[in-house]
Enzyme design. Structure first.
Site, PDB file in Angstrom:
ATOM      1  N   ASN A 160       0.792  11.381  -1.720  1.00 48.27           N
ATOM      2  CA  ASN A 160       2.255  11.168  -1.525  1.00 48.27           C
ATOM      3  C   ASN A 160       2.927  12.402  -1.632  1.00 48.27           C
ATOM      4  O   ASN A 160       3.314  12.570  -2.919  1.00 48.27           O
ATOM      5  CB  ASN A 160       2.970  10.071  -1.953  1.00 48.27           C
ATOM      6  CG  ASN A 160       4.456   9.764  -1.510  1.00 48.27           C
ATOM      7  OD1 ASN A 160       4.855  10.748  -0.687  1.00 48.27           O
ATOM      8  ND2 ASN A 160       5.085   9.000  -1.734  1.00 48.27           N
ATOM      9  N   THR A 192      -0.337  11.250   3.119  1.00 43.28           N
ATOM     10  CA  THR A 192       0.444   9.956   3.588  1.00 43.28           C
ATOM     11  C   THR A 192       1.751  10.777   4.135  1.00 43.28           C
ATOM     12  O   THR A 192       2.541  11.775   3.651  1.00 43.28           O
ATOM     13  CB  THR A 192       0.857   9.226   2.780  1.00 43.28           C
ATOM     14  OG1 THR A 192       1.849   9.612   1.654  1.00 43.28           O
ATOM     15  CG2 THR A 192      -0.199   8.443   2.211  1.00 43.28           C
ATOM     16  N   ASP A 219       3.382   4.795  -8.756  1.00 38.15           N
ATOM     17  CA  ASP A 219       2.873   3.424  -8.631  1.00 38.15           C
ATOM     18  C   ASP A 219       3.034   2.961  -7.071  1.00 38.15           C
ATOM     19  O   ASP A 219       2.194   1.948  -6.854  1.00 38.15           O
ATOM     20  CB  ASP A 219       3.409   2.667  -9.584  1.00 38.15           C
ATOM     21  CG  ASP A 219       3.025   3.087 -11.209  1.00 38.15           C
ATOM     22  OD1 ASP A 219       1.769   3.154 -11.323  1.00 38.15           O
ATOM     23  OD2 ASP A 219       3.864   3.239 -11.803  1.00 38.15           O
ATOM     24  N   GLY A 538       7.922  -1.709  -8.829  1.00 39.18           N
ATOM     25  CA  GLY A 538       9.058  -0.706  -8.369  1.00 39.18           C
ATOM     26  C   GLY A 538       9.348  -0.834  -7.071  1.00 39.18           C
ATOM     27  O   GLY A 538      10.387  -0.119  -6.714  1.00 39.18           O
TER      28      GLY A 538
END
Length: 560
Positions: A160, A192, A219, A538
Site C-alpha cells: 500500500n 494496491t 495492519d 483498526g
C-alpha cells in the site's frame, strides 16, 4: 601463483568435506590476503592466514544467514570465481544502547586452478553447502510446531503506497528488495490502488501460483487480505496460505508482535522491518488465531488483531489526520482525547477461557453460496435462561513504481485480472460459542455489572502498536481473546500512566482499580451511547451490537 589446469585439483584434498567443509581462499580485493574457511552444520568460521601470532578468527552463526551465491568475476581475464554469504547477526546499535540485526556479507575468491569452470564449480559447492546448512539452522522456539515455506518460494507482496507516511514502497526497495535477492526469494510486487483492492484480488486470485502472501503496509491491508481469503468458496484451503507482514504503516502491531514472539530484543522502525524481512527469508511458518466478528446487520468479519470501543478506537481513528508524522500520531491523538475524556454507556459480556474448550477447527457446515445469513442460522445450543444474579442482554438488535528498480526475479503489477472459481456447494465456519445477537447470552457467560466505560479492548496479539506491549504473555496461536476494559471514574493522569506503562508491558502491575483484564473465548458488546466508534483491526465498522469468537490456529503466519 595459479596452479595449472592439468595439475590435480587441490579442492579434492584441501577443500574436501570430512565432518567439516574446509577451504583456503583469497580476499576479493587483495590476493595477498588468504583466509582459512570452515563450515560446520551450525557455523561458518573464518580465520586469516598469517605468520604473525594472534590470528583473528570470526565465527558466523548459520541461523543468521539468509543465503549465499556463487558467481564469476566481472571480466573474462579473471579466472577466479566468487561466493558471498549474507548474514544478519545481532550487533550493537551505532547511536543507542542494545542490539539489532545488521547486514554483514562475507565474500571470498576461489582460484584453486587455472580453469575458471573448476573454480566456479567449487564456489557453487560452497554456496550450496552454506545455503543448505543455513536452512536447517533457522531460529526455532521450543515448543512451537513449524512448517517451512516451499523453496524456491513464490511470493506475492502487496504494497500500500499510501500507508503510514506514504513511504512503504521506498522502504521496500531500500531495505527488503536486496534481502530477498540474497535469499533467492522470487516475488511479484502488487501495488494496491484503492481501498479493498487487496481484498478483491485475493478473493478471486488463483492461489496455486503463490506459496505465500506478504503485506508491506500497516495492519489494515492484512485485514483486507484475510477477509478476502475467507470470502472464497475454497476458504478452508485458501486460509492455509502462509501470510507474512512487513511493517510499512503507522501502528505495525502484528509485526511488533511477531518480533516479540521470537524472544528478540525490542526493535522499531527500520530495525523492525529488517527483523520481519529476515523471518520471511528464513521461511518458518506457524499458526495464527482468527476471530470471527458478527455485526448487528449480520455482516461477518474476520479479525487477527483487535476489537476496540471507546478511547482506543477514538484515538486510532481521530489520529488519522496526523498520519504524516508516522507512529507518533497515536501519542498526539492520545493527548487530544485525554483533554476531553469521554465515557460510554454499554453492556459487556464474555465467555471466560476456563468455561469453554478450544473450538474445533472442524466447525464447518455446508451451505448454498447464495445464502446471505451468516449469524442467526448458526446452531445456538447454549441458550438457557440467564441467571437472575446477572443482568440480561436481551433485545440487543434494537438497541506508479519505476520497473527498472525491481530485480529480475520479480514483477511489478498495479492491476490484476484474477480468475474466479465457483462450486455448487460451499462451506461456512460455525461459531459454536455464539448465540444469535437477538438472543440472550448463555448462562456460563459472565455479564459485567458496570455500564459506564472509558474503553473496551479485545486483543489477540501481544502488541497494539510498535510501542504498546499490551499483552506480554500473548502468543499468535494461544486460542485466547485478551479482554481489557477501563471503567468510568479513572482520572486523566491515571489513564495516561497506564498507556505510558504499556510501552514496557508493565501496565498490569499498576494496580489500577478501574482496569480489568480477562482471558476469554468469546464476547458480546452492546453500546447504549448513541455516539461512538467501534474498530476491528483498526478499521471502523458498523456502530451497534457486536460479538466475537476466537478460532485457534486457523491461519498460517510466517514467523520466527
Amino acid at each position: 601463483m595459479e596452479k595449472d589446469a592439468s595439475a590435480p585439483d587441490p579442492s579434492r584434498h584441501r577443500n574436501g568435506f570430512s565432518g567439516v567443509l574446509y577451504g583456503e581462499f583469497t580476499d576479493t580485493l587483495n590476493d595477498g590476503v588468504r583466509y582459512s574457511v570452515s563450515l560446520t552444520e551450525s557455523a561458518l568460521t573464518i580465520q586469516r592466514i598469517s605468520s604473525s601470532p594472534g590470528r583473528t578468527k570470526v565465527v558466523f552463526n548459520l541461523s543468521d544467514c539468509v543465503g549465499c551465491r556463487a558467481y564469476r568475476g566481472p571480466d573474462n581475464v579473471d579466472i577466479g570465481a566468487y561466493f558471498t554469504a549474507y548474514f544478519y547477526p545481532f550487533k550493537r546499535r551505532w547511536m543507542s544502547a542494545g542490539v539489532a540485526r545488521q547486514r554483514v556479507e562475507q565474500c571470498f575468491r576461489v582460484a584453486l586452478v587455472q580453469d575458471p569452470l573448476v573454480n566456479l564449480r567449487e564456489a557453487e559447492r560452497w554456496a550450496h553447502a552454506i545455503r543448505d546448512a543455513s536452512v536447517l539452522q533457522a531460529p526455532r522456539r521450543d515448543g512451537v510446531v513449524y512448517t517451512e515455506l516451499r523453496r524456491p518460494c513464490r511470493t506475492m507482496i502487496l504494497v500500500n503506497p499510501h500507508s503510514g507516511r506514504g513511504q512503504a514502497l521506498q522502504l521496500f526497495t531500500g531495505h527488503i528488495q536486496a534481502m530477498l535477492t540474497e535469499a533467492s526469494v522470487s516475488y511479484t510486487l502488487v501495488i494496491t490502488e484503492h481501498q479493498n483492492h487487496a481484498r478483491e484480488l485475493v478473493r478471486n486470485a488463483d492461489l496455486s501460483q503463490w506459496d505465500a502472501l506478504v503485506i508491506m503496509s500497516g495492519d489494515g491491508l492484512l485485514f483486507e487480505v484475510i477477509n478476502g481469503l475467507m470470502e472464497r468458496e475454497d476458504w478452508q484451503q485458501a486460509i492455509q496460505t502462509p501470510l507474512g507482514i512487513l511493517p510499512g504503516g503507522s501502528g505495525n502491531a502484528l509485526a511488533a508482535s511477531i518480533h516479540n514472539y521470537s524472544q528478540l530484543p525490542p526493535a522499531w522502525n527500520e530495525e523492525l522491518l529488517l527483523s520481519c524481512g529476515f523471518m520471511l527469508c528464513k521461511g518458518l511458518v506457524g499458526s495464527l488465531d482468527l476471530v470471527s466478528v458478527h455485526l448487528a446487520s449480520r455482516q461477518r468479519l474476520f479479525s487477527f488483531l483487535s476489537l476496540a470501543w471507546g478511547f482506543v478506537a477514538d484515538v486510532d481513528i481521530e489520529s488519522e489526520k496526523y498520519r504524516h508524522v508516522g507512529a507518533i500520531r497515536f501519542l498526539m491523538g492520545t493527548l487530544v482525547r485525554l483533554a476531553s475524556l469521554r465515557v460510554y454507556q454499554g453492556r459487556l459480556a464474555y465467555l471466560p477461557a476456563k468455561e469453554a474448550p478450544k473450538p474445533s477447527k472442524k466447525n464447518v457446515k455446508a451451505t448454498h453460496p447464495t445464502s446471505t445469513s451468516r449469524c442467526s442460522s448458526f446452531p445456538c445450543h447454549l441458550i438457557p435462561n440467564v441467571s437472575p444474579k446477572k443482568s440480561s442482554l436481551t433485545n440487543c438488535i434494537g438497541m506508479n513504481i519505476n520497473q527498472n528498480s525491481i530485480t529480475n526475479s520479480s514483477n511489478v503489477i498495479t492491476n490484476m485480472s484474477p480468475q474466479t472459481q465457483s462450486n455448487n456447494m460451499t462451506t461456512s465456519l460455525v461459531d459454536s460459542l455464539l448465540p444469535s445477537l437477538d438472543q440472550q447470552v448463555p448462562e456460563n457467560w459472565t455479564v459485567v455489572n458496570e455500564e459506564d466505560f472509558v474503553l473496551v479492548l479485545a486483543i489477540y496479539q501481544s502488541h497494539l502498536a510498535e510501542d504498546l506491549w499490551t499483552v506480554p504473555g500473548a502468543m499468535a496461536d494461544d486460542g485466547l481473546i485478551h479482554l481489557f476494559y477501563v471503567t468510568a471514574g479513572i482520572s486523566r493522569p491515571a489513564l495516561l500512566r497506564l498507556f505510558l506503562a504499556m510501552e514496557k508491558g508493565s501496565h498490569l502491575a499498576c494496580s489500577c482499580p478501574h482496569l480489568v483484564y480477562e482471558k476469554v473465548r468469546a464476547l458480546r458488546l452492546e453500546p447504549i451511547s448513541q455516539q461512538g466508534m467501534i474498530t476491528v483491526d483498526g478499521e471502523v465498522v458498523e456502530y451497534g451490537p457486536i460479538q466475537a469468537q476466537v478460532h485457534p490456529g486457523m491461519a498460517k503466519l510466517i514467523c520466527g
